[in-house]
Design a protein around this motif. Structure first.
Motif, short mmCIF file in Angstrom:
data_model
loop_
_atom_site.label_atom_id
_atom_site.label_comp_id
_atom_site.label_asym_id
_atom_site.label_seq_id
_atom_site.Cartn_x
_atom_site.Cartn_y
_atom_site.Cartn_z
N SER A 156 0.83 -1.20 0.00
CA SER A 156 0.00 0.00 0.00
C SER A 156 0.86 1.25 0.00
O SER A 156 0.56 2.24 -0.69
N ALA A 157 1.95 1.24 0.78
CA ALA A 157 2.85 2.39 0.83
C ALA A 157 3.50 2.63 -0.54
O ALA A 157 3.61 3.77 -1.00
N HIS A 158 3.91 1.52 -1.19
CA HIS A 158 4.54 1.64 -2.51
C HIS A 158 3.53 2.18 -3.53
O HIS A 158 3.86 3.09 -4.31
N GLU A 159 2.31 1.63 -3.52
CA GLU A 159 1.29 2.08 -4.46
C GLU A 159 0.93 3.55 -4.22
O GLU A 159 0.64 4.29 -5.16
N HIS A 196 -7.48 -1.44 -9.72
CA HIS A 196 -6.13 -1.40 -9.17
C HIS A 196 -5.25 -0.34 -9.85
O HIS A 196 -4.03 -0.35 -9.67
N ASP A 197 -5.88 0.53 -10.62
CA ASP A 197 -5.15 1.62 -11.28
C ASP A 197 -5.30 2.86 -10.40
O ASP A 197 -6.21 3.66 -10.56
N TYR A 198 -4.36 3.01 -9.47
CA TYR A 198 -4.48 4.07 -8.47
C TYR A 198 -3.90 5.39 -8.98
O TYR A 198 -2.87 5.40 -9.67
N HIS A 199 -4.56 6.49 -8.59
CA HIS A 199 -4.11 7.83 -8.94
C HIS A 199 -4.03 8.70 -7.70
O HIS A 199 -4.26 8.23 -6.58
N ARG A 200 -3.70 9.96 -7.91
CA ARG A 200 -3.48 10.88 -6.80
C ARG A 200 -4.69 10.91 -5.84
O ARG A 200 -4.52 10.97 -4.63
N THR A 201 -5.90 10.82 -6.40
CA THR A 201 -7.09 10.89 -5.55
C THR A 201 -7.24 9.66 -4.66
O THR A 201 -8.05 9.68 -3.71
N ASP A 202 -6.50 8.60 -4.94
CA ASP A 202 -6.58 7.39 -4.12
C ASP A 202 -5.56 7.39 -2.98
O ASP A 202 -5.52 6.42 -2.19
N SER A 203 -4.75 8.42 -2.88
CA SER A 203 -3.67 8.43 -1.88
C SER A 203 -4.20 8.29 -0.46
O SER A 203 -3.62 7.59 0.37
N TRP A 204 -5.32 8.97 -0.18
CA TRP A 204 -5.85 8.91 1.19
C TRP A 204 -6.28 7.50 1.55
O TRP A 204 -5.97 6.99 2.65
N ASN A 205 -6.99 6.82 0.64
CA ASN A 205 -7.44 5.45 0.91
C ASN A 205 -6.27 4.48 1.05
O ASN A 205 -6.30 3.57 1.89
N LEU A 206 -5.25 4.67 0.22
CA LEU A 206 -4.09 3.80 0.31
C LEU A 206 -3.36 4.00 1.63
O LEU A 206 -2.86 3.04 2.24
N ARG A 207 -3.28 5.24 2.08
CA ARG A 207 -2.65 5.51 3.37
C ARG A 207 -3.46 4.90 4.51
O ARG A 207 -2.90 4.33 5.45
N LEU A 208 -4.80 4.96 4.40
CA LEU A 208 -5.64 4.34 5.42
C LEU A 208 -5.43 2.83 5.45
O LEU A 208 -5.31 2.24 6.52
N ARG A 209 -5.37 2.21 4.28
CA ARG A 209 -5.13 0.77 4.22
C ARG A 209 -3.78 0.41 4.83
O ARG A 209 -3.65 -0.58 5.56
N GLU A 210 -2.78 1.23 4.54
CA GLU A 210 -1.45 0.99 5.11
C GLU A 210 -1.49 1.05 6.63
O GLU A 210 -0.98 0.17 7.33
N ARG A 211 -2.12 2.10 7.18
CA ARG A 211 -2.19 2.27 8.64
C ARG A 211 -2.98 1.15 9.30
O ARG A 211 -2.59 0.63 10.36
#
Length: 218
Positions: A91-94, A109-124
């Motif tokens: 998640s951190a890499h993505e 699974h094509d993540y963009h800038r707007t997905d950064s918050w969700n990816l950070r939440l998944r990582e945490r």
């Protein structure tokens, strides 16, 4: 005789549906995501331990041992912690890659800038759940309760298979000397049949879990 009158159509015009006017859904909080993630992780771990207990019961001659079950529970939780650490790293890499991408996603699974918050939440969430599971691995009382619940789940599944088999193939049995002499061999055959049927049950359940992929969302 009743007289039916034709109702006049209302001249009211309904506006076309506009999805943009729908209220924005409230984003999940970290606390909500963590609670749900921990629940899903424990359920996945208990299912894995249940399957191991079934295999041990069918293959081994030793009775159920709480210490061995607790050790197996620690191993299952360790494997799950490793998996969640890997997901957190992914998640951190993505997230780092997504910050460089603009535009609309072409697939889920094509993540963009707007997905950064969700990816950070998944990582945490994965990091927090992994840390909590690591703490629980060192708690003997938790492991004993965890193993006992998995044992009950295993027995319930074995009992279901036995009941289905008895309902399907219950014969008229005459107890005589030949029946007593051949009992051990019949029990060995029944054990082998049950192992095959239980493996099929476990395989079908794992296929359903993969299709549902509930845990993969984390």
């Amino acid at each position: 005789m009743p007289i039916w009158r034709k109702r006049k159509r209302s001249g009211r015009q309904f506006a076309p549906f506009d999805r943009a006017r729908l209220p924005e859904p409230e984003p999940l909080t970290f606390e909500e995501s963590y609670a749900e993630g921990l629940l899903v992780a424990e359920s996945a771990a208990r299912m894995a331990l249940k399957n191991r207990i079934i295999v041990m019961a069918l293959r081994g001659d030793e009775p159920f041992d709480a210490d061995r079950a607790a050790a197996a529970a620690r191993e299952v939780l360790h494997e799950l912690v490793q998996e969640m650490d890997e997901v957190a790293e992914w998640s951190a890499h993505e997230r780092e890659e997504a910050t460089q991408r603009e535009g609309r996603a072409r697939h889920q699974h094509d993540y963009h800038r707007t997905d950064s918050w969700n990816l950070r939440l998944r990582e945490r969430v994965n990091e927090a759940v992994a840390q909590r599971l690591t703490e629980l691995r060192a708690d003997p009382e938790y492991l004993a309760d965890f193993a006992e619940r998995a044992r009950q789940d295993a027995w319930s599944e074995i009992a279901d298979v036995i009941e289905q088999r008895l309902a399907r193939e219950w014969p008229e049995i005459e107890i005589d000397d030949a029946y007593v002499r051949e009992r051990d061999e019949r029990m060995r055959e029944v054990s082998l049949d049950l192992e095959r049927e239980l493996r099929e049950v476990v395989r079908r359940r794992e296929e359903r879990d993969e299709l549902d992929d509930t845990f993969g969302a984390w």
